[in-house]
Design a protein around this motif. Structure first.
Motif, PDB file in Angstrom:
ATOM      1  N   VAL A   1       0.848  -1.207   0.000  1.00 44.77           N
ATOM      2  CA  VAL A   1       0.000   0.000   0.000  1.00 44.77           C
ATOM      3  C   VAL A   1       0.880   1.252   0.000  1.00 44.77           C
ATOM      4  CG1 VAL A   1      -1.643   1.334   1.391  1.00 44.77           C
ATOM      5  CG2 VAL A   1      -2.000  -1.112   1.063  1.00 44.77           C
ATOM      6  N   ILE A   2       1.939   1.244   0.833  1.00 41.91           N
ATOM      7  CA  ILE A   2       2.847   2.411   0.892  1.00 41.91           C
ATOM      8  C   ILE A   2       3.447   2.682  -0.492  1.00 41.91           C
ATOM      9  CG2 ILE A   2       5.131   3.150   1.765  1.00 41.91           C
ATOM     10  CD1 ILE A   2       3.168   3.519   3.892  1.00 41.91           C
ATOM     11  N   LEU A   3       4.000   1.627  -1.104  1.00 40.27           N
ATOM     12  CA  LEU A   3       4.627   1.790  -2.425  1.00 40.27           C
ATOM     13  C   LEU A   3       3.608   2.267  -3.460  1.00 40.27           C
ATOM     14  CD1 LEU A   3       6.951  -1.344  -2.616  1.00 40.27           C
ATOM     15  CD2 LEU A   3       7.671   1.034  -2.799  1.00 40.27           C
ATOM     16  N   THR A   4       2.395   1.693  -3.409  1.00 43.28           N
ATOM     17  CA  THR A   4       1.365   2.042  -4.397  1.00 43.28           C
ATOM     18  C   THR A   4       0.935   3.501  -4.239  1.00 43.28           C
ATOM     19  OG1 THR A   4       0.578  -0.227  -4.374  1.00 43.28           O
ATOM     20  CG2 THR A   4      -0.920   1.412  -5.261  1.00 43.28           C
ATOM     21  N   VAL A   5       0.608   3.889  -2.987  1.00 37.81           N
ATOM     22  CA  VAL A   5       0.088   5.244  -2.763  1.00 37.81           C
ATOM     23  C   VAL A   5       1.129   6.289  -3.158  1.00 37.81           C
ATOM     24  CG1 VAL A   5      -0.636   6.875  -0.970  1.00 37.81           C
ATOM     25  CG2 VAL A   5      -1.567   4.558  -0.996  1.00 37.81           C
ATOM     26  N   ILE A   6       2.396   6.101  -2.687  1.00 39.46           N
ATOM     27  CA  ILE A   6       3.414   7.124  -2.965  1.00 39.46           C
ATOM     28  C   ILE A   6       3.734   7.169  -4.461  1.00 39.46           C
ATOM     29  CG2 ILE A   6       5.794   7.842  -2.523  1.00 39.46           C
ATOM     30  CD1 ILE A   6       5.515   6.686   0.284  1.00 39.46           C
ATOM     31  N   SER A   7       3.968   6.006  -5.065  1.00 38.28           N
ATOM     32  CA  SER A   7       4.400   6.034  -6.468  1.00 38.28           C
ATOM     33  C   SER A   7       3.275   6.523  -7.388  1.00 38.28           C
ATOM     34  CB  SER A   7       4.938   4.677  -6.921  1.00 38.28           C
ATOM     35  OG  SER A   7       3.912   3.741  -7.023  1.00 38.28           O
ATOM     36  N   VAL A   8       2.040   6.094  -7.139  1.00 38.13           N
ATOM     37  CA  VAL A   8       0.943   6.522  -8.023  1.00 38.13           C
ATOM     38  C   VAL A   8       0.646   8.017  -7.841  1.00 38.13           C
ATOM     39  CG1 VAL A   8      -1.504   6.182  -8.590  1.00 38.13           C
ATOM     40  CG2 VAL A   8      -0.043   4.211  -8.203  1.00 38.13           C
ATOM     41  N   SER A   9       0.762   8.511  -6.592  1.00 35.46           N
ATOM     42  CA  SER A   9       0.535   9.954  -6.365  1.00 35.46           C
ATOM     43  C   SER A   9       1.558  10.787  -7.138  1.00 35.46           C
ATOM     44  CB  SER A   9       0.647  10.286  -4.875  1.00 35.46           C
ATOM     45  OG  SER A   9      -0.236   9.507  -4.139  1.00 35.46           O
ATOM     46  N   ILE A  10       2.840  10.388  -7.038  1.00 36.80           N
ATOM     47  CA  ILE A  10       3.876  11.145  -7.759  1.00 36.80           C
ATOM     48  C   ILE A  10       3.644  11.036  -9.267  1.00 36.80           C
ATOM     49  CG2 ILE A  10       6.361  11.346  -8.188  1.00 36.80           C
ATOM     50  CD1 ILE A  10       6.809  10.233  -5.353  1.00 36.80           C
ATOM     51  N   GLN A  11       3.285   9.828  -9.721  1.00 35.66           N
ATOM     52  CA  GLN A  11       3.036   9.641 -11.160  1.00 35.66           C
ATOM     53  C   GLN A  11       1.878  10.512 -11.642  1.00 35.66           C
ATOM     54  OE1 GLN A  11       2.603   5.411 -12.148  1.00 35.66           O
ATOM     55  NE2 GLN A  11       4.189   5.007 -10.640  1.00 35.66           N
ATOM     56  N   LEU A  12       0.853  10.669 -10.794  1.00 37.92           N
ATOM     57  CA  LEU A  12      -0.299  11.490 -11.192  1.00 37.92           C
ATOM     58  C   LEU A  12       0.111  12.950 -11.374  1.00 37.92           C
ATOM     59  CD1 LEU A  12      -3.369  11.776 -11.665  1.00 37.92           C
ATOM     60  CD2 LEU A  12      -3.619  12.188  -9.219  1.00 37.92           C
ATOM     61  N   VAL A  13       0.886  13.480 -10.406  1.00 37.28           N
ATOM     62  CA  VAL A  13       1.294  14.891 -10.480  1.00 37.28           C
ATOM     63  C   VAL A  13       2.230  15.102 -11.676  1.00 37.28           C
ATOM     64  CG1 VAL A  13       2.522  16.727  -9.282  1.00 37.28           C
ATOM     65  CG2 VAL A  13       0.992  15.224  -8.000  1.00 37.28           C
ATOM     66  N   LEU A  14       3.273  14.248 -11.779  1.00 42.10           N
ATOM     67  CA  LEU A  14       4.226  14.408 -12.888  1.00 42.10           C
ATOM     68  C   LEU A  14       3.562  14.101 -14.231  1.00 42.10           C
ATOM     69  CD1 LEU A  14       7.513  12.873 -11.398  1.00 42.10           C
ATOM     70  CD2 LEU A  14       6.848  15.262 -11.566  1.00 42.10           C
ATOM     71  N   GLY A  15       2.686  13.095 -14.240  1.00 38.48           N
ATOM     72  CA  GLY A  15       1.986  12.748 -15.480  1.00 38.48           C
ATOM     73  C   GLY A  15       1.115  13.885 -15.960  1.00 38.48           C
ATOM     74  N   MET A  16       0.461  14.595 -15.017  1.00 36.95           N
ATOM     75  CA  MET A  16      -0.371  15.747 -15.388  1.00 36.95           C
ATOM     76  C   MET A  16       0.509  16.861 -15.973  1.00 36.95           C
ATOM     77  SD  MET A  16      -3.344  17.050 -15.579  1.00 36.95           S
ATOM     78  CE  MET A  16      -4.563  16.344 -14.486  1.00 36.95           C
ATOM     79  N   CYS A  17       1.660  17.120 -15.325  1.00 34.62           N
ATOM     80  CA  CYS A  17       2.576  18.152 -15.849  1.00 34.62           C
ATOM     81  C   CYS A  17       3.035  17.779 -17.256  1.00 34.62           C
ATOM     82  CB  CYS A  17       3.794  18.295 -14.934  1.00 34.62           C
ATOM     83  SG  CYS A  17       3.402  18.888 -13.292  1.00 34.62           S
ATOM     84  N   LEU A  18       3.424  16.503 -17.422  1.00 35.92           N
ATOM     85  CA  LEU A  18       3.903  16.038 -18.723  1.00 35.92           C
ATOM     86  C   LEU A  18       2.805  16.132 -19.782  1.00 35.92           C
ATOM     87  CD1 LEU A  18       6.356  14.823 -20.116  1.00 35.92           C
ATOM     88  CD2 LEU A  18       5.628  12.568 -19.362  1.00 35.92           C
ATOM     89  N   ALA A  19       1.583  15.752 -19.405  1.00 35.46           N
ATOM     90  CA  ALA A  19       0.463  15.811 -20.351  1.00 35.46           C
ATOM     91  C   ALA A  19       0.176  17.258 -20.756  1.00 35.46           C
ATOM     92  CB  ALA A  19      -0.779  15.178 -19.722  1.00 35.46           C
TER      93      ALA A  19
END
Lengths: 54, 313
Positions: free
Chosen positions: B96-114
């Motif tokens: 859960v820790i790995l999922t929450v942290i990695s997906v949260s960062i991916q969402l923010v960076l993915g939005m910037c990249l998009a």
């Protein structure tokens, strides 16, 4: 500085950041493949001794 | 929209009456269609259902390859063993820790990249191609290269950051390295999904808000984000399901040592190291149920798959 120049500067910075973040690890993989077995774990980013024998 | 939407009962009544008045030829064509679709449908059901049914059946047995003659039906005992073992709950916590942290960062960076890929005024093709390069790298190769990059002996990251100790020799450093690998590898996929959502936001709304004096941040939070909600939820759903089954990156880094063992690593160890098919299958089924639960929460709770409405803006 005009608005247009600022815009160009902003986009250029974004492009550079994307390129560096995306490609540096790929370059690291490529450089690792071009290192000799003796220098593969020397910690340098760019190989000191290049080889295609791998 | 509501004016052209028929009440729910109307289409079903129409369909029923239409079915009653089908001609013989239409019925024959429909039957032929079922026969033509049947082989593909049967293969699809067999391929997806068989492994699940087999895993459930194995999870209800004492099935250990070290004692093949001792196989017998034991009901839900394996589930009891797994759910009362501290290691299961520790691994759920790590996952859960790995999922929450990695997906949260991916969402923010993915939005910037998009946003960059959507709005960029020059070099759009080049940027899109370069941004997708990490997603094209094989997961095991990416994990191995980041593991070597973070290692004190062979890597460039400890030198770059001026670290004297090996970051991979303690739990925090290993978590950081695994999350960096996951974020680098999967952010482009998140960005692609969000880019599809950005394309649905009408430019007229942005222009109208601009004329009304809305700032860039206000337009992003009050127009772009609400209209992108279905795409964001779908992107989060895909990435969360994938991240929750994390295996290859952890396996390459340290095979689950230093408190990084995930549920998939526990599953692998139980099945292939301990050769305990019963317990391993119970872990597989529980992981499947957790993933299904996450999917249900996203689809029902957050409304994944609902069509965006411009009324939201």
């Amino acid at each position: 500085m005009s608005h247009h120049k600022k815009q160009i500067g902003g986009w250029s910075t974004a492009i550079v950041v994307i390129c560096v973040v995306s490609l540096i690890p790929v370059l690291w993989i490529v450089f690792l493949s071009l290192k000799t077995p003796a220098t593969a774990t020397d910690g340098s980013f760019i190989p000191h001794q290049w080889t295609l024998s791998n | 929209v509501s004016a052209v939407t028929a009440p729910p009962s109307a289409p079903s009544a129409q369909t029923t009456s239409r079915r009653k008045h089908l001609s013989d030829r239409a019925r024959a064509e429909r039957r032929l269609a079922y026969w033509l679709v049947a082989p593909a449908a049967i293969v699809m059901v067999a391929v997806t259902a068989y492994p699940i049914i087999d895993a459930v059946a194995l999870s209800l047995q004492r099935a250990d390859l070290r004692f093949p003659n001792a196989t017998k039906f034991i009901g839900l005992s394996n589930y009891g063993h797994v759910l009362t073992a501290p290691v299961w709950w520790q691994d759920v916590f790590h996952t859960v820790i790995l999922t929450v942290i990695s997906v949260s960062i991916q969402l923010v960076l993915g939005m910037c990249l998009a946003l960059v890929m959507h709005r960029i005024i020059f070099g759009r093709g080049l940027v899109r191609a370069i941004a997708l390069v990490p997603y094209a790298i094989v997961a095991v190769v990416a994990a191995e290269s980041w593991q070597l990059a973070f290692s004190l002996q062979s890597g460039w990251i400890p030198k770059l950051l001026g670290l004297s100790g090996d970051p991979l020799s303690h739990t925090f450093g290993t978590y950081v390295a695994i999350i960096v690998t996951e974020v680098w590898k999967n952010t482009p996929f998140m960005a692609l999904l969000l880019l599809a959502g950005l394309a649905l936001v009408p430019d007229e709304l942005q222009e109208a808000a601009k004329v009304d004096g809305a700032t860039t941040w206000e337009r992003f939070t009050k127009i772009t984000l609400p209209l992108m909600k279905p795409a964001i939820v779908v992107a989060l759903l895909f990435r969360t399901l994938d991240a929750f089954r994390i295996f290859d990156t952890i396996y390459i880094f340290n095979q689950g040592a230093q408190g990084t063992e995930s549920i998939s690593i526990l599953n692998y160890n139980t099945l292939l190291d301990r050769l305990n098919l019963g317990l391993g299958s119970a872990v597989s089924v529980l992981l499947f149920l957790l993933v299904a639960l996450i999917a249900i929460v996203f689809i029902v709770g957050l409304g994944a798959g609902r069509a965006p409405s411009t009324e939201a803006a």
